[in-house]
Design a protein around this motif. Structure first.
Motif, PDB file in Angstrom:
ATOM      1  N   ARG A  93     -81.757  12.646  -7.199  1.00 38.72           N
ATOM      2  CA  ARG A  93     -80.961  13.836  -7.360  1.00 38.72           C
ATOM      3  C   ARG A  93     -79.372  13.849  -7.649  1.00 38.72           C
ATOM      4  N   ALA A  94     -78.833  12.718  -7.332  1.00 44.24           N
ATOM      5  CA  ALA A  94     -77.593  12.385  -7.729  1.00 44.24           C
ATOM      6  C   ALA A  94     -77.392  12.518  -9.336  1.00 44.24           C
ATOM      7  N   GLU A  95     -78.407  11.832 -10.013  1.00 49.65           N
ATOM      8  CA  GLU A  95     -78.341  11.742 -11.375  1.00 49.65           C
ATOM      9  C   GLU A  95     -78.747  13.038 -11.996  1.00 49.65           C
ATOM     10  N   LEU A  96     -79.544  13.816 -11.258  1.00 45.29           N
ATOM     11  CA  LEU A  96     -79.767  15.203 -11.839  1.00 45.29           C
ATOM     12  C   LEU A  96     -78.606  16.144 -11.796  1.00 45.29           C
TER      13      LEU A  96
ATOM     14  N   THR B 299     -75.970  15.021 -14.542  1.00 42.51           N
ATOM     15  CA  THR B 299     -76.328  15.559 -15.791  1.00 42.51           C
ATOM     16  C   THR B 299     -76.015  17.042 -15.810  1.00 42.51           C
ATOM     17  N   SER B 300     -76.428  17.933 -14.741  1.00 37.70           N
ATOM     18  CA  SER B 300     -76.170  19.130 -14.858  1.00 37.70           C
ATOM     19  C   SER B 300     -75.079  19.714 -15.005  1.00 37.70           C
ATOM     20  N   LEU B 301     -74.038  18.889 -14.336  1.00 38.79           N
ATOM     21  CA  LEU B 301     -72.437  19.158 -14.480  1.00 38.79           C
ATOM     22  C   LEU B 301     -72.018  18.703 -15.763  1.00 38.79           C
ATOM     23  N   ASP B 302     -72.259  17.880 -16.121  1.00 38.28           N
ATOM     24  CA  ASP B 302     -71.933  17.462 -17.659  1.00 38.28           C
ATOM     25  C   ASP B 302     -72.228  18.377 -18.548  1.00 38.28           C
ATOM     26  N   ASN B 303     -73.327  19.074 -18.418  1.00 39.14           N
ATOM     27  CA  ASN B 303     -73.818  19.813 -19.411  1.00 39.14           C
ATOM     28  C   ASN B 303     -73.371  21.431 -19.293  1.00 39.14           C
TER      29      ASN B 303
END
Length: 109
Positions: free
Chosen positions: A26-29, A32-36
């Motif tokens: 969940r943290a990785e997801l 990645t969504s915040l980076d994109n």
């Protein structure tokens, strides 16, 4: 297969993922969504242009078009009056709602 938060939560609920695995995924997801994330915040207060300094380019180009142009938009004072009118109307509606709510509560008791 693309993993989303819904899929991760279902896998965790079904016992496919352990709690630490779920939290890590969940943290990785989320990272990645915040980076994109390419969205930009939008202003919530309408912008009112200062009419005292008109654009020189726009005024010289549109001189011939002014004959067929629509009347100018409402002035800032008129907009303020409309805003005040809306606020008074909203306050009145809130007052009416509270009175009706009081009546309903009184009748229910």
């Amino acid at each position: 297969m693309q993993t989303n938060l819904k899929t991760l939560s279902r896998q965790y609920a079904n016992g496919i993922l352990t709690k630490p695995e779920y939290r890590k995924a969940r943290a990785e997801l989320i990272e990645t969504s915040l980076d994109n994330d390419l969205t930009e915040p939008q202003a919530t207060v309408p912008f009112i242009a200062d009419e005292s300094e008109p654009d020189e380019d726009a005024s010289s180009e549109n001189e011939s078009d002014n004959q067929d142009a629509e009347p100018p938009a409402a002035s800032a004072a008129e907009k303020t009056d409309k805003k005040g009118s809306c606020q008074r109307r909203n306050q009145l509606l809130m007052l009416i709602s509270l009175v009706l709510l009081g009546i309903v509560i009184t009748l229910a008791i």
